[in-house]
Design a protein around this motif. Structure first.
Motif, short mmCIF file in Angstrom:
data_model
loop_
_atom_site.label_atom_id
_atom_site.label_comp_id
_atom_site.label_asym_id
_atom_site.label_seq_id
_atom_site.Cartn_x
_atom_site.Cartn_y
_atom_site.Cartn_z
N ASN A 44 24.52 -41.58 -29.82
CA ASN A 44 25.53 -41.59 -30.33
C ASN A 44 25.37 -42.41 -31.57
O ASN A 44 24.99 -43.98 -30.95
CB ASN A 44 26.25 -41.53 -28.49
N ILE A 84 25.87 -32.10 -23.02
CA ILE A 84 28.09 -32.32 -22.09
C ILE A 84 28.68 -30.98 -21.77
O ILE A 84 28.16 -30.39 -22.00
CB ILE A 84 28.70 -33.37 -22.79
N ARG A 140 19.04 -45.74 -30.75
CA ARG A 140 19.60 -46.05 -29.51
C ARG A 140 19.68 -47.34 -28.83
O ARG A 140 21.33 -47.42 -29.21
CB ARG A 140 19.40 -44.98 -27.95
N ASP A 192 32.32 -39.79 -29.76
CA ASP A 192 33.47 -39.68 -28.82
C ASP A 192 34.16 -41.54 -28.48
O ASP A 192 33.70 -42.23 -28.73
CB ASP A 192 33.38 -39.07 -27.56
N HIS A 242 26.19 -37.85 -32.35
CA HIS A 242 27.53 -37.71 -31.42
C HIS A 242 28.19 -38.49 -31.51
O HIS A 242 27.80 -40.45 -31.43
CB HIS A 242 26.87 -37.15 -30.22
C1 LIG Z 1 26.73 -40.15 -25.49
O1 LIG Z 1 28.09 -39.88 -24.96
C2 LIG Z 1 27.73 -38.60 -24.20
C3 LIG Z 1 29.44 -37.96 -24.78
O2 LIG Z 1 30.18 -39.19 -25.21
C4 LIG Z 1 27.31 -38.95 -22.76
O3 LIG Z 1 27.59 -38.00 -22.06
C5 LIG Z 1 25.93 -39.63 -23.76
O4 LIG Z 1 25.66 -40.18 -22.39
C6 LIG Z 1 25.71 -40.01 -24.42
N1 LIG Z 1 24.65 -40.56 -24.21
C7 LIG Z 1 24.04 -41.71 -24.89
C8 LIG Z 1 22.35 -41.81 -24.33
O5 LIG Z 1 24.67 -42.61 -24.79
#
Ligand SMILES: *[C@@H]1O[C@H](CO)[C@@H](O)[C@H](O)[C@H]1NC(C)=O
Ligand SMILES: *[C@@H]1O[C@H](CO)[C@@H](O)[C@H](O)[C@H]1NC(C)=O
Ligand SMILES: *[C@@H]1O[C@H](CO)[C@@H](O)[C@H](O)[C@H]1NC(C)=O
Length: 449
Positions: A95, A122, A65, A146, A144
């Motif tokens: 992500n 999510i 992260r 988005d 992931h």
């Molecule tokens: C990763 O992305 C999701 C949806 O786009 C979001 O809900 C989540 O908080 C994110 N996680 C991190 C660790 O940033």
């Protein structure tokens, strides 16, 4: 040994068949390499710089992260490559961000933690209205993204391992509270390349591009046990210009399934999958090789699958939809397929899959038309073909040519079975059903849109 030799001979025969087909039909080998630019990154960082430890024990979620946070916020010109050296890096889900390359060196393994209690949730996809297997939210995919663009996942055939058995067991024991995570899901993203990576033991679907465009997936290997539930290989979903080639997939569910949303939610969202190319794919599965559906409520059109070799399959080619789905499936071409040891060679059916809830519209009938299937050769095929349209929405323009699906040595396979379908057949054996009028002109398929 004998079995191995037989398999080797079959694979070689299939390879030769595909080679000849490739040369004869196109004259040169076509690839999707030009579809998305392969960006070279000057800026490189290693997961080790962020405290990553590849001992298979240390949890590296923070390292992943933080490394990606650095890429996202420092915004180096031309993007940044995140290098994963050889070693086993256990981590929770993370992500991706735009303008990055996730590079797995030879011997690098990114391994998902099995601590499912810590797995984030999510919102469901709008085109599904709920999680695919449980109502409400769903677990976020292991990797992931988005709203991204310019993302590359590549390297020297390192492995992304979902350690899915804990999830499969929850499914088997019916203790899942929410829908299982995909191994990789990219939503609302464009210009994506996934190449030279091995995907292993996904908890659920392996690679899920949804609401995406310009996605290239090539030189990947996707592996999961034949009895692992719902471990689809690649599911392009409400996405356009997706090109999948030169890959091997052996999983517990469909190898590639083109989708576009589920019943009333998919109809309302209205995002089709189109311009999907699948070529030079080899694999095996108890379910389908090349599938469209069953979630097709946004429509699926302009799909081309060619030079596909399938071994030990449930169904070779499977187009599937249902009452309540709505959506138009059209202009689907499947060409040059070799299949061996298959329960059903070709299946096109209007009664497959479940509904998200009781609110689906029983009058939302799917349309399925203009499907070309040609140059298919099968050995040890239990049943050649099954086409079952809907009474009030018959399938039309189904065009079969040069299809030879043989039973096991010395046995005749089950005959074709059809209902509520019209189209043509030429040079098809065993003889197809009478609903498909036979023509003498080989390959004469006029396909109006
Ligand atoms: C990763 O992305 C999701 C949806 O786009 C979001 O809900 C989540 O908080 C994110 N996680 C991190 C660790 O940033
Ligand atoms: C990785 O695997 C692909 C097949 O999927 C192969 O073509 C390629 O040569 C391999 N690359 C390396 C560096 O081993
Ligand atoms: C049918 O789909 C192919 C891609 O598979 C595309 O090239 C072709 O233009 C489509 N045909 C029509 C009439 O849209």
């Amino acid at each position: 040994m004998y079995k191995l030799m037989k398999t080797t001979v079959a694979v070689l025969a299939a390879a030769l068949f595909m080679l000849i087909e490739t040369r004869v039909v196109s004259g040169e080998v076509v690839t999707c390499s030009g579809m998305v630019p392969m960006v070279y990154r000057n800026d490189k960082i290693s997961i080790a710089d962020f405290g990553g430890v590849g001992d298979g024990q240390t949890l590296n979620t923070k390292a992943f992260r933080e490394a990606i946070y650095r890429i996202q916020h420092l915004k180096r010109r031309g993007g940044t490559l995140l290098y994963i050296p050889s070693g086993v890096y256990l981590t929770g889900s993370f992500n991706l961000t735009s303008h990055m390359t996730l590079y797995l060196a030879k011997g690098a393994v990114i391994k998902a933690t099995q601590d499912t209690n810590d797995w984030p949730l999510i919102a469901p996809l709008p085109s599904y209205g709920r999680g695919r297997e449980r109502p409400g939210d769903r677990y976020v995919s292991f990797i992931h993204g988005d709203g991204l663009h310019d993302v590359i996942i590549t390297g020297e055939n390192g492995t992304i391992d979902g350690q899915g058995d804990v999830w499969w067991n929850m499914w088997r024991q019916r203790t899942l509270q929410f829908t299982r995570p995909n191994l990789i899901e990219l939503m609302n993203s464009r210009n994506i390349i996934i190449s030279n990576v091995i995907f292993k033991n996904s908890p659920f679907w392996n690679i899920h591009p949804v609401y995406c465009s310009n996605v290239v997936i090539r030189y990947v290997t996707i592996l999961a046990p034949a009895d692992s539930p719902n471990t689809d290989g690649i599911d392009p979903d409400s996405s356009s210009h997706v090109c999948i080639e030169d890959s091997y997939i052996s999983t517990g569910d469909d190898l590639v399934a083109v989708k576009s949303g589920w019943d009333e939610y998919g109809i309302a969202y209205g995002r089709p999958s189109k311009f999907i190319t699948i070529r030079r794919l080899t694999g095996s599965s108890p379910f389908a090789g090349i599938a469209v559906g069953s979630e097709t409520s946004g429509g699926v059109e302009n799909v081309l699958a060619e030079h596909v070799s399938l071994f030990n399959m449930g169904v070779g080619i499977h187009l599937k939809t249902n009452i309540g789905r709505g959506g138009v499936i059209r202009n689907i071409t499947v060409s040059s397929v070799y299949m061996e040891n298959v329960r059903k060679g070709i299946k096109i059916a209007g009664d497959v899959g479940d509904h998200p809830d009781e609110n689906y519209n029983p009058n939302a009938l799917p349309v399925l038309k203009n499907v070309v299937i040609n140059n298919v050769w099968g050995e040890k095929v239990l049943q050649a073909g099954l086409i079952q349209g809907l009474k009030n929405a018959p399938f039309t323009g189904i065009c079969l040519s040069n299809i030879h699906l043989n039973g096991a040595t010395g046995t005749r396979n089950l005959p074709w079975k059809c209902s509520d379908v019209s189209g043509t057949a030429s040079q098809v054996s065993p003889l197809p059903c009478s609903e498909l009028t036979s023509t003498d002109q080989a390959g004469a398929c006029f396909v109006p849109f």
